[in-house]
Structures are given as structure tokens and as C-alpha cells.
Design a protein around this motif. Structure first.
Motif, short mmCIF file in Angstrom:
data_model
loop_
_atom_site.label_atom_id
_atom_site.label_comp_id
_atom_site.label_asym_id
_atom_site.label_seq_id
_atom_site.Cartn_x
_atom_site.Cartn_y
_atom_site.Cartn_z
N VAL A 35 -10.29 1.71 3.15
CA VAL A 35 -11.44 0.98 2.61
C VAL A 35 -11.48 1.12 1.09
CG1 VAL A 35 -13.96 0.89 2.47
CG2 VAL A 35 -12.86 1.14 4.68
N LEU A 36 -11.38 2.34 0.61
CA LEU A 36 -11.46 2.59 -0.83
C LEU A 36 -10.28 1.95 -1.56
CD1 LEU A 36 -12.64 6.31 -0.83
CD2 LEU A 36 -13.99 4.27 -1.38
N TRP A 37 -9.09 2.03 -0.94
CA TRP A 37 -7.92 1.43 -1.60
C TRP A 37 -8.07 -0.09 -1.70
CZ3 TRP A 37 -3.91 3.88 -3.97
CH2 TRP A 37 -2.88 3.05 -4.43
N LEU A 38 -8.53 -0.72 -0.63
CA LEU A 38 -8.72 -2.16 -0.63
C LEU A 38 -9.73 -2.59 -1.70
CD1 LEU A 38 -8.80 -2.82 3.22
CD2 LEU A 38 -7.08 -3.73 1.64
N PHE A 54 0.84 -1.18 0.00
CA PHE A 54 0.00 0.00 0.00
C PHE A 54 0.89 1.24 0.00
CE2 PHE A 54 -2.01 -3.36 2.47
CZ PHE A 54 -3.26 -3.47 1.87
N PRO A 55 0.35 2.38 -0.43
CA PRO A 55 1.10 3.64 -0.26
C PRO A 55 1.35 3.90 1.21
CG PRO A 55 -0.77 3.93 -1.77
CD PRO A 55 -0.92 2.57 -1.15
N ILE A 89 1.42 6.52 2.86
CA ILE A 89 0.54 7.53 3.45
C ILE A 89 -0.68 6.90 4.09
CG2 ILE A 89 -0.68 7.92 1.27
CD1 ILE A 89 0.06 10.52 4.04
N LEU A 90 -1.14 5.76 3.57
CA LEU A 90 -2.30 5.09 4.16
C LEU A 90 -1.98 4.60 5.57
CD1 LEU A 90 -3.73 3.03 1.16
CD2 LEU A 90 -4.53 5.22 2.06
N GLY A 91 -0.76 4.10 5.76
CA GLY A 91 -0.34 3.66 7.08
C GLY A 91 -0.28 4.83 8.05
N ILE A 92 0.23 5.98 7.59
CA ILE A 92 0.31 7.17 8.43
C ILE A 92 -1.09 7.64 8.82
CG2 ILE A 92 1.01 9.59 8.48
CD1 ILE A 92 3.34 8.78 6.61
N LEU A 93 -2.01 7.64 7.86
CA LEU A 93 -3.38 8.06 8.14
C LEU A 93 -4.07 7.13 9.15
CD1 LEU A 93 -4.60 9.07 4.55
CD2 LEU A 93 -4.08 10.59 6.47
N LEU A 94 -3.77 5.85 9.08
CA LEU A 94 -4.33 4.90 10.04
C LEU A 94 -3.78 5.16 11.44
CD1 LEU A 94 -4.28 1.60 7.94
CD2 LEU A 94 -6.32 2.79 8.79
N LEU A 95 -2.51 5.45 11.54
CA LEU A 95 -1.91 5.76 12.84
C LEU A 95 -2.54 7.02 13.44
CD1 LEU A 95 1.82 5.02 12.02
CD2 LEU A 95 0.34 3.66 13.50
N ILE A 96 -2.77 8.02 12.61
CA ILE A 96 -3.41 9.25 13.08
C ILE A 96 -4.84 8.97 13.55
CG2 ILE A 96 -4.25 11.53 12.38
CD1 ILE A 96 -1.83 11.66 10.46
N ALA A 97 -5.56 8.14 12.78
CA ALA A 97 -6.93 7.78 13.15
C ALA A 97 -6.95 7.04 14.47
CB ALA A 97 -7.56 6.93 12.05
N GLY A 98 -6.03 6.09 14.66
CA GLY A 98 -5.96 5.34 15.91
C GLY A 98 -5.69 6.25 17.09
N PHE A 99 -4.79 7.21 16.89
CA PHE A 99 -4.50 8.18 17.95
C PHE A 99 -5.75 8.99 18.29
CE2 PHE A 99 -2.96 12.41 19.29
CZ PHE A 99 -2.21 12.04 20.39
#
Length: 236
Positions: free
Chosen positions: A215-218, A167-168, A170-180
Motif C-alpha cells: 500500500v505504502l509503495w503504491l 516493484f522491489p 521483497i514486496l512480492g515475497i511479503l505478499l506471498l507470506i501474507a497470503g499463506f
């Protein structure tokens, strides 16, 4: 379609199902039926729109069942990146799901109190309405507790997405921010309840962006053509 792309699309389907059903039980139904500070009006709304209230319960059940299938699909997809992180991701979800299931009993209790059953005749209507509001408040607080784990599971998930090469980054970074965001919102609500709504205004958008992006990427892309690099893991 290779197996990784197929698994990603399956995960995307379960994630999309969660994205559709979760707001129904958590946001839409409560917004239509619960009147803050007015137990009698809330009880009357539930009685008049019992089918809608029950639909919210069922939607929440479907969401949690989808959550289990989602994390199992993601485990199959990402376990080669780092099995420990993948297992941690699964563990957080499998802790949150029973909390959410048991929490739904609060809504079931509200229905029982408003059912008109003979054994409830010892209570005055205003007492029943107050009890209904108590269970609805317990539901709200139970959701906040479950939400802690809804945030925690995104940390290993985000790290796996970031490190996988599937995956890109940035998707991992966005998930970390969401979790926080989820975790901060939950602990603010528990420690400083008067500021819970204020914090929610700031974290809702990054939570939504982080999860809807994956979700959209998957669903649309699946995975990139890069292979996971299990040997490269900053959290081993």
C-alpha cells in the motif's frame, strides 16, 4: 507521471481505503459491541449503539467495493507480466466479494431481530438475543471463509509483483507470506477452532506487514522505472 505510475497510485488509493474501512467493520465495531458468551449484553449494546453497528456494516460494504476497483487497477498494471496470473488474481477477488456481501446479511438480520417489529412478538427477549448471537457467529464464520480468498488472491499478486520489475522483489515475497498467513488462519479456524486464536497471534503481523508495505509503495513510489518482463515467468 507515466501511465503505470498513475495506475499504481490509483491502486494505492483503493488499497488504502480498504486498509481504513476493513478494520472498522471487522475489528473495531465488534470489539465495542459484542460481549463473548453474553447474548443479552451484546443485544443491549447493539440497541444502544445502533448507529455504530450500522456504520460497521457500511464500512464493510465500502471495503468490498474498493476491493473490486483495486484488483481492476492492479490487473491493468500487471497484466503484461503474465495475463493468466493477473486473471487468477481477479478471479479470487471476484469470488471473495460476493461471499463478503452475503455475509453482511447476518448483521442486517441481527438488526431486524432487535427492531421491535410486531411479527417478532412471538419470541421471548432471551430467544431474540440468542438468535442475534447466532447471526453474529455466522458472520464470524462467513468472514473466515471469505478470508481464504483474501489469502489466495495474494499468491498470484505476489508472484506478479516479484516478477514484474515494477516493484522491489521483497514486496512480492511479503505478499506471498501474507497470503499463506490468511489461508493457514482460515483453515486452522475451520478444522481446529480451539487453535484459531493462537494461530492468529502469529499470522496477523506478517499479514499486516505484507499488505501495508505494498500500500505504502503504491502510494508513495508508484512503480520503479524498470519495465515489466512478460517473457520471464516461472509459473507459465
Amino acid at each position: 507521471m507515466n501511465s503505470s505510475k498513475k495506475t499504481a497510485r490509483i491502486a494505492g488509493f483503493w488499497y488504502l481505503l480498504m486498509a481504513i474501512t476493513a478494520p472498522v467493520g471487522l475489528l473495531y465495531v465488534p470489539s465495542k459491541l459484542i460481549v463473548p458468551g453474553d447474548a443479552a449484553a451484546t443485544a443491549n449494546n447493539i440497541i444502544v449503539s445502533e448507529s455504530l453497528f450500522r456504520f460497521g456494516i457500511v464500512s464493510s460494504f465500502i471495503c468490498q467495493i474498493a476491493f473490486i476497483f483495486l484488483v481492476l487497477a492492479l490487473y491493468r498494471l500487471l497484466k503484461e507480466v503474465n495475463q493468466k496470473q493477473a486473471m487468477l488474481m481477479v478471479a479470487f477477488v471476484l469470488v471473495s466479494v460476493p461471499i463478503a456481501f452475503f455475509n453482511m446479511l447476518n448483521h442486517v438480520a441481527a438488526l431486524i431481530l432487535l427492531s421491535g417489529a410486531g411479527f417478532l412478538a412471538v419470541f421471548e427477549p432471551n430467544q431474540l438475543h440468542a438468535l442475534v448471537m447466532v447471526f453474529l457467529k455466522l458472520q464470524e464464520h462467513g468472514t473466515i471463509i471469505a478470508q481464504i480468498f483474501w489469502g489466495l488472491w495474494l499468491f498470484p499478486f505476489g508472484v506478479l509483483v516479484f516478477r514484474s520489475g515494477l516493484f522491489p522483489k521483497i514486496l512480492g515475497i511479503l505478499l506471498l507470506i501474507a497470503g499463506f498467513g490468511y489461508v493457514v488462519h482460515s483453515f486452522t479456524f475451520l478444522l481446529f477452532p480451539h487453535y484459531g486464536d493462537v494461530v492468529a497471534q502469529y499470522v496477523t503481523v506478517p499479514e499486516a506487514v505484507g499488505e501495508l508495505s505494498i500500500v505504502l509503495w503504491l502510494l508513495i513510489k508508484g512503480v520503479t522505472n524498470q519495465k515489466p518482463s512478460p517473457g520471464e515467468d516461472m509459473l507459465k
